[in-house]
Design a protein around this motif. Structure first.
Motif, short mmCIF file in Angstrom:
data_model
loop_
_atom_site.label_atom_id
_atom_site.label_comp_id
_atom_site.label_asym_id
_atom_site.label_seq_id
_atom_site.Cartn_x
_atom_site.Cartn_y
_atom_site.Cartn_z
N TYR A 49 28.11 38.61 62.56
CA TYR A 49 27.78 38.54 63.99
C TYR A 49 28.90 37.92 64.82
CZ TYR A 49 26.95 33.51 63.89
OH TYR A 49 27.14 32.15 63.78
N PRO A 131 21.14 33.04 57.49
CA PRO A 131 20.96 34.36 56.86
C PRO A 131 19.60 34.49 56.16
CG PRO A 131 23.12 33.45 56.35
CD PRO A 131 22.32 32.34 56.96
N THR A 134 17.08 35.09 58.75
CA THR A 134 17.27 36.45 59.26
C THR A 134 16.55 37.47 58.37
OG1 THR A 134 19.41 35.79 60.17
CG2 THR A 134 19.03 38.15 59.88
N GLY A 138 13.09 38.68 59.94
CA GLY A 138 13.38 40.07 60.35
C GLY A 138 12.55 41.06 59.55
N VAL A 160 22.55 38.52 53.92
CA VAL A 160 21.18 38.80 54.36
C VAL A 160 20.55 39.89 53.48
CG1 VAL A 160 19.79 39.69 56.28
CG2 VAL A 160 21.69 38.10 56.73
N ASN A 223 21.82 46.65 58.67
CA ASN A 223 22.95 45.77 58.93
C ASN A 223 24.20 46.53 59.38
OD1 ASN A 223 21.83 43.18 58.06
ND2 ASN A 223 21.72 44.13 56.04
N CYS A 245 19.30 44.53 62.55
CA CYS A 245 19.81 43.17 62.37
C CYS A 245 21.28 43.08 62.74
CB CYS A 245 19.61 42.77 60.90
SG CYS A 245 20.37 41.22 60.48
N ILE A 278 17.57 38.89 67.08
CA ILE A 278 18.45 37.77 66.82
C ILE A 278 17.53 36.68 66.29
CG2 ILE A 278 19.95 36.05 67.93
CD1 ILE A 278 20.67 38.39 69.92
N VAL A 279 17.87 36.13 65.16
CA VAL A 279 16.90 35.32 64.42
C VAL A 279 16.49 34.05 65.16
CG1 VAL A 279 18.64 34.09 63.08
CG2 VAL A 279 16.35 34.43 62.12
N GLN B 271 17.59 42.71 71.93
CA GLN B 271 16.37 42.53 71.13
C GLN B 271 15.23 43.39 71.65
OE1 GLN B 271 15.80 38.67 69.31
NE2 GLN B 271 17.16 37.74 70.81
#
Lengths: 335, 335
Positions: A49, A131, A134, A138, A160, A223, A245, A278-279, B271
């Protein structure tokens, strides 16, 4: 006074990041004021990211990222010397942080009180850190995988991705992954993926997905993005759920929103739900997620693996290597 | 014996549908068997989805679509002569239907028992039928609009779009719409849209969206797809919800999944949640939705407008006209 080093984000990346885009700065840390703590980094994180986020940042700042470290001086009794903390203060060997007046957007967190002594602290940047959260939130919140469903993840040998597959297995799903080397594929099978393939060597992604997920994909944890994703969408089942993600395949493009196949007709005809996330949106729930990850690790249900680069000076190398997939498991730098 | 006419889907459309892609067939209806009913069409529907769905159908079948009609002969006591029904038996003036052994995928439904006498029966193909349920469930289930939020819909003067905006208003939202003529825009404002623009004459879609929705878009009900949608995504707020209902701008393309801007990076960074849907997924809940629409119409909260083409023979013309936006409100054919 402590000599502290940090990497400055010196130039906007033009294509893949280069050593010269970073500048190593050495400074003396200032004397602590009331409420401040001095943290010495133990491990710093490199994650995909960062490549994306720097696009919207000014150069000249400390390069962004998570770290975990130990308080070595304190003027705030809530964070005494010795406390292990996780923070988001970027690529540095030391940081003077105001622990009293915390930035709610970027809080300093203590390691969980019951963090097992025999677990490496670096996991606070991996399975038990960002991670891990996430993968956990997610997958569970957005894909909501049901027993017997097929979960597909790309970048599956990354920090992740490997956790996504392992959590999918815990939830009774079939876990399918794509990664970029035969060694990574072998590791994915070792940690319990039902099927995995090397996307760089298969004759076609279409054929590989058909073989690995003959009943179609119900949950897709993405990803990679772009063309990869457009192809995966064609293999999804009715009412499939997609968690976006990351989009690492596009991060070095001049315009990550470049042109590619339209997904809208597929999303419509298969009635898919595609959610980007976004976590940090689930930040208040992280303690529960971290506790669950620790428990699964202790029970042997989640295996962890790290790709450790030694030496703070090697952070740019570690970052560049991670972006081209040199790591299997979480990429961290041992400061 | 009754002379019955139907249109056969004679050729796969190549670009915009043409008269010659349809074949008008006249036949005598067969004698009814036990459990069967003979329905005489009152109104038939023309809708954008038909253009898309025929892609996966064989030619030679009766052209697909909804109709509403009256039972004129019956060998099944549950559907006596005079019963008003809605069905999905395609473009025909009469249909012999087996009401006893119904196809659960394509059931014949009776008009609601309490359907107001003063409402035109054609609304059973509009606000109180499939388009109404599309707007109602698509907006409420997938966009979940909250009071004070901004809802944007394109194809806003179409059968579904105008209802989306009106339902958004009932829910306390700001309703913004795009349509393809100044007359349509004027009508949208008349029925309560807070802002509307003619997308064909604005200097840029970007500028028009910025002006019409200065606080950004929270809910996007998409009937158009492709480049239009990619532009709208850039105006969405964090955690925005997108319901992909249709993609009419692509339906005449050789490959509706052609190339365009990648939405994945925008979906990720904002998001967003993007869900494609087909309204039949909520079929068990339609009675509740239909009752609600009838109530809102009676209360004057939902206004309805129809673009009525007279004469069964004109169904292809009505369909082709609807696809290029000749209609304001629901396009129906009075058989």
């Amino acid at each position: 006074m402590v000599k502290s080093k940090r990497f400055v984000f010196a130039r906007q990346f033009d294509g893949p990041p280069k050593e010269s885009d970073f500048e190593l700065v050495e400074e003396e840390t200032p004397e602590l004021k009331d409420g401040e703590i001095l943290v010495e980094s133990l491990f710093n994180s490199v994650d995909p990211y960062m490549r994306l986020y720097t696009r919207s940042l000014s150069t000249g700042i400390t390069m962004i990222g998570e770290g975990c470290g130990r308080v070595i001086e304190s003027k705030y009794s809530d964070f005494p010397v010795g406390t292990v903390v996780m923070h988001r203060y970027g690529w540095c060997t030391h940081a003077v942080l105001n622990a009293k007046e915390q930035d709610p957007q970027s809080p300093i967190r203590k390691a969980p009180a019951d963090y097992p002594k025999d677990l490496p602290l670096s996991l606070l940047l991996g399975a038990v850190g960002m991670p891990g959260m996430t993968a956990y939130f997610g997958l569970l919140k957005l894909c909501d995988p049901k027993e017997g469903e097929t979960v597909f993840v790309n970048g599956a040998a990354g920090a992740v991705g490997n956790l996504v597959g392992q959590i999918a297995k815990i939830k009774g799903c079939k876990a399918v992954g794509a990664a970029g080397s035969d060694a990574k594929v072998a590791w994915l099978k070792e940690i319990g993926f039902d099927a995995a393939f090397n996307y760089k060597t298969v004759s076609s992604l279409d054929a590989a997905l058909k073989e690995a997920a003959p009943n179609g994909i119900d949950c897709y944890f993405d990803n990679v993005g772009a063309d990869f994703t457009s192809t995966v969408l064609n293999h999804m089942n009715q009412f499939g759920r997609v968690a976006i993600c990351g989009s690492i395949s596009t991060y070095n493009d001049k315009d990550p929103a470049g042109r590619g196949p339209y997904p809208f007709v597929t999303i419509l005809s298969k009635q898919l739900t595609v959610t980007g996330f976004i976590v940090l949106r689930w930040f208040p729930e992280w303690p529960q997620g971290m506790a669950q990850m620790v428990q699964w690790i202790k029970e042997g249900k989640i295996k962890h693996r790290e790709h450790v680069t030694e030496g703070f000076e090697n952070m740019p190398k570690a970052f560049m290597g991670m972006l081209v997939g040199e790591n299997t498991g979480k990429a961290v730098v041992k400061v």
